[in-house]
Scaffold this motif. Structure first.
Motif, PDB file in Angstrom:
ATOM      1  N   VAL A 118      46.210  18.151  26.628  1.00 19.47           N
ATOM      2  CA  VAL A 118      47.038  17.802  27.959  1.00 19.47           C
ATOM      3  C   VAL A 118      46.738  16.248  28.236  1.00 19.47           C
ATOM      4  O   VAL A 118      48.076  15.756  28.644  1.00 19.47           O
ATOM      5  N   GLN A 119      45.632  15.988  28.077  1.00 22.08           N
ATOM      6  CA  GLN A 119      45.484  14.290  28.199  1.00 22.08           C
ATOM      7  C   GLN A 119      46.502  13.664  27.381  1.00 22.08           C
ATOM      8  O   GLN A 119      47.018  12.323  27.733  1.00 22.08           O
ATOM      9  N   TYR A 120      46.572  14.060  26.195  1.00 24.00           N
ATOM     10  CA  TYR A 120      47.467  13.356  25.042  1.00 24.00           C
ATOM     11  C   TYR A 120      48.859  13.520  25.571  1.00 24.00           C
ATOM     12  O   TYR A 120      49.767  12.508  25.523  1.00 24.00           O
ATOM     13  N   SER A 128      38.880  19.789  34.145  1.00 24.15           N
ATOM     14  CA  SER A 128      39.929  19.049  33.635  1.00 24.15           C
ATOM     15  C   SER A 128      41.380  19.672  34.087  1.00 24.15           C
ATOM     16  O   SER A 128      42.282  18.945  34.110  1.00 24.15           O
ATOM     17  N   ARG A 129      41.306  21.091  34.295  1.00 28.71           N
ATOM     18  CA  ARG A 129      42.517  21.559  34.784  1.00 28.71           C
ATOM     19  C   ARG A 129      42.867  20.965  36.167  1.00 28.71           C
ATOM     20  O   ARG A 129      44.191  20.335  36.441  1.00 28.71           O
ATOM     21  N   GLN A 185      39.818  28.782  38.510  1.00 28.72           N
ATOM     22  CA  GLN A 185      39.872  29.605  37.437  1.00 28.72           C
ATOM     23  C   GLN A 185      38.330  29.725  36.966  1.00 28.72           C
ATOM     24  O   GLN A 185      37.891  28.810  37.162  1.00 28.72           O
ATOM     25  N   SER A 186      38.248  30.976  36.513  1.00 29.37           N
ATOM     26  CA  SER A 186      36.654  30.862  35.695  1.00 29.37           C
ATOM     27  C   SER A 186      36.636  29.964  34.487  1.00 29.37           C
ATOM     28  O   SER A 186      37.757  29.637  34.045  1.00 29.37           O
ATOM     29  N   HIS A 246      47.411  28.655  30.202  1.00 28.68           N
ATOM     30  CA  HIS A 246      46.588  27.552  31.100  1.00 28.68           C
ATOM     31  C   HIS A 246      47.265  26.848  32.312  1.00 28.68           C
ATOM     32  O   HIS A 246      46.597  26.503  33.339  1.00 28.68           O
ATOM     33  N   THR A 247      48.647  26.784  32.092  1.00 31.26           N
ATOM     34  CA  THR A 247      49.446  25.969  33.070  1.00 31.26           C
ATOM     35  C   THR A 247      50.396  26.896  33.811  1.00 31.26           C
ATOM     36  O   THR A 247      51.038  26.490  34.647  1.00 31.26           O
TER      37      THR A 247
END
Length: 295
Positions: free
Chosen positions: A195-197, A111-112, A182-183, A229-230
């Motif tokens: 993030v999708q939203y 997803s990332r 990333q793990s 995460h970003t």
């Protein structure tokens, strides 16, 4: 006076419809095209080119098209395509609601990477050899499933083949770009639903408070998650999405800069001007003058 050109918002394309028993939209075909006008939409689009040549621009970034090129447009990325004279392109085309990918079922790392397309990962790839043949077979499978409206578990098969296609794209683009991974322990899948939203609604009024209501997390938790995460705060991430959209409009249209700011989602021209200069290192007018028209 020249007529003002706006990117067309397409809320439907011929054939794009919900799959059986679902509200999720999906459409696939193979067709010959010579041109697509400047447009954007709230669903994603994958194109795999098998004949002809031309150029495609996604959020102002251009790429030459050849047999074996694949492009990936995320929701509301502004794009345009035109062929070389006398050489119309033939391509597989797949348009779909992101919900069909069932992101919560994925390794969160995927997803990332998915939402890095158009940012750290390219919107275009030129495939060769095995990769090219493998992608063609995958698109054929998608077309086959789409052509059987009464087949049992049709949506599940479409979703399965679609995820396979997207995963092939992500793997090839990540390998070509040498993007660090990333793990799974470092990334939470629920975050990527948010993030999708944000990607789907980036031109609408958005705030941490709205995300908190939508996803039932605290504002503080969401704020920390974006940074973790970003590497960017929520507002910085949102601004970069909007500036990418604005940049495409500045390049491809003759809209006024004020109209561009509003269309990109900014409710204040002063904020737009400040953020644009911060992201691009120049004013919107300077950017437009230096970039010229690419269509």
């Amino acid at each position: 006076m020249n007529r003002i050109t706006y990117p067309e918002y397409q809320d439907h394309i011929r054939g794009l419809k919900t799959t059986s028993g679902s509200r999720k939209r999906f459409y696939a075909d193979i067709r010959t095209m010579s041109y697509s006008k400047l447009h954007h939409h709230d669903y994603a689009e994958l194109s795999f080119f098998v004949e002809g040549g031309g150029s495609e621009f996604i959020n102002g970034i251009g790429h030459r098209l050849r047999p074996g090129t694949i492009s990936f447009v995320l929701p509301h990325q502004i794009h345009i395509m035109h062929n070389d004279p006398l050489h119309p392109v033939r391509k597989y085309r797949c348009m779909f609601d992101m919900a069909l990918l069932h992101l919560t079922m994925w390794n969160p790392e995927m997803s990332r990477l998915l939402f890095s397309i158009g940012k750290t990962l390219p919107s275009f790839l030129d495939l060769h050899g095995y990769q090219e043949e493998r992608m063609k077979v995958t698109f054929e499978h998608l077309l086959h499933e789409y052509s059987m409206p009464d087949s049992p578990v049709r949506e599940e098969m479409i979703s399965l083949k679609l995820r396979e296609t997207v995963l092939w794209y992500i793997r090839a683009s990540a390998e070509a770009s040498s993007v660090p991974t990333q793990s799974e322990r470092e990334v939470k899948s629920k975050f990527w639903e948010m993030v999708q939203y944000v990607h789907t609604h980036c031109s609408d009024p958005l705030s941490l408070e709205e995300l908190s209501r939508q996803f039932e997390y605290s504002v503080q938790h969401i704020s920390r998650s974006f940074k973790e995460h970003t590497g960017k705060g929520f507002l910085e991430y949102l601004h970069e999405l909007r500036i990418a959209s604005a940049s495409a409009m500045l390049i491809h249209t003759n809209m006024s800069i004020t109209d561009v700011a509003v269309a990109a989602g900014f409710d204040s021209f002063r904020t737009f001007a400040r953020v644009f200069r911060h992201v691009k290192g120049q004013t919107a007018r300077e950017f437009r003058n230096s970039a010229g028209r690419l269509e």
